[in-house]
Design a protein around this motif. Structure first.
Motif, short mmCIF file in Angstrom:
data_model
loop_
_atom_site.label_atom_id
_atom_site.label_comp_id
_atom_site.label_asym_id
_atom_site.label_seq_id
_atom_site.Cartn_x
_atom_site.Cartn_y
_atom_site.Cartn_z
N MET A 1 -0.93 31.80 -9.41
CA MET A 1 -1.05 33.21 -9.09
C MET A 1 -0.24 34.05 -10.10
N PRO A 2 -0.71 35.27 -10.46
CA PRO A 2 -1.97 35.80 -10.02
C PRO A 2 -3.15 35.17 -10.74
N GLU A 3 -4.25 35.05 -10.01
CA GLU A 3 -5.45 34.53 -10.64
C GLU A 3 -6.04 35.60 -11.56
N GLY A 6 -8.05 38.46 -9.95
CA GLY A 6 -7.45 39.63 -9.33
C GLY A 6 -7.63 39.76 -7.83
N LEU A 7 -8.12 38.71 -7.18
CA LEU A 7 -8.35 38.76 -5.73
C LEU A 7 -7.27 37.99 -5.00
N ILE A 8 -6.82 38.52 -3.85
CA ILE A 8 -5.88 37.79 -3.01
C ILE A 8 -6.41 37.84 -1.58
N VAL A 101 0.02 44.26 -5.17
CA VAL A 101 -1.15 43.99 -4.35
C VAL A 101 -1.62 45.31 -3.76
N TRP A 115 -6.51 49.31 -9.19
CA TRP A 115 -6.52 48.06 -9.98
C TRP A 115 -7.01 48.35 -11.40
N SER A 127 -3.41 42.53 -7.91
CA SER A 127 -4.50 41.93 -7.14
C SER A 127 -4.99 42.91 -6.08
N ARG A 264 -14.25 39.61 -12.40
CA ARG A 264 -14.09 38.30 -11.77
C ARG A 264 -15.13 37.30 -12.26
#
Length: 291
Positions: A1-3, A6-8, A101, A115, A127, A264
């Motif tokens: 993380m963070p991926e 950008g999603l959590i 976040v 974002w 994220s 993504r």
């Protein structure tokens, strides 16, 4: 993380709520639409009231129109000067070592707008919460009420990235570029000009294709659709990774949902037309088409 994507998830966020470097924000705005033909399409109302009624523990509130938009234009939500962004993001405690976040209520578009803005300033450790507060509450997770406590001020230093934002002249030129696809994130009805537009002339930017942001998340859970489903929607409109994508909507907000999912999916050449139809539809010198 963070991926990179950008999603959590709600579970992932719940597991890190106590981390000192976390900077968690609700960026919700509410749009009070005005009658067709009005000088302004909508009044932007910051979601501070809903934030104070319920927010994720420790979160702060970001007022997009009040703090993070250009005050020197009649267009809503336009990117302001870099110095203003540095001062405001820093004032909310975002520094070089922060992990940000973002979430919003009802739709992810307010979170994805922030974002996009942060990424355009060279801040990548950010994220978006999948499903936002809606999913968090549906899972009976912890909530706080009352005003934001905020975070200690930090120094936010922007390193602006090229190409994130384009103006009407660049969009007009992009229409003649074979390697560029212009994408409208508004509804099919608005794209085709089949209903009155709150932005001015009905229709869309000539040559643009339509991938409505509303089709990219679940209307019940507010979570994003699976990536394979999103990819199929973009592919159906001729959008491939060999193309540059310029996205627009009404005011440069919902188009960031399209851009978030394209990011993504691994697309790298992405731009947002910040003025969007709020500018384009009112400028009689610019072409528009329906159907």
């Amino acid at each position: 993380m963070p991926e990179r994507n950008g999603l959590i998830t709600t579970a992932e966020l719940a597991a890190i709520l106590d981390q000192p470097d976390l900077r968690l924000f609700d960026g919700t705005t509410y749009l009070e639409y005005q009658p067709a033909g009005s000088d302004i399409p909508y009044i932007a109302v910051p979601g501070r009231h809903s934030f104070e009624a319920a927010h994720i523990p420790g979160a702060d509130f970001l007022d997009l129109q009040g703090e993070f938009s250009d005050p020197n234009t009649t267009l809503r939500f336009m990117m302001p000067a870099i110095a203003q962004l540095e001062a405001k993001f820093g004032g909310h405690g975002i520094g070089a070592n922060s992990r940000v976040v973002l979430y919003s209520i009802g739709t992810a578009m307010w979170a994805t707008r922030f974002w996009w803005m942060l990424n355009s300033l060279g801040f990548g450790n950010v994220s978006v919460l999948d499903g936002g507060l809606d999913k968090w509450k549906a899972e009976n997770r912890a909530i706080e009420t009352g005003p934001a406590k905020g975070y200690p001020p930090a120094t936010f230093t922007a390193t602006p990235q090229r190409g994130y934002f384009v103006d009407k002249h660049q969009v007009l030129a992009a229409g003649g570029e074979r390697n560029t696809v212009v994408v409208n994130a508004l509804s099919p009805q608005l794209h085709k000009g089949l209903e009155p537009s709150r932005y001015g002339r009905p229709g869309h930017i000539p040559g643009s294709v339509n991938v409505s942001a509303a089709t990219l998340f679940d209307p019940e859970t507010k979570a994003f659709v699976p990536l394979a489903e999103a990819e199929a929607k973009f592919a159906a409109q001729g959008i491939g990774k060999d193309k540059r994508v310029v996205a627009y909507c009404g005011g440069g907000i919902s188009a960031t949902i399209d851009l978030f999912l394209l990011h993504r999916l691994g697309y790298d050449h992405l731009s947002l037309y910040d003025g969007s139809m709020g500018e384009w539809a009112k400028d009689a010198s610019l072409p528009i088409e329906t159907g």
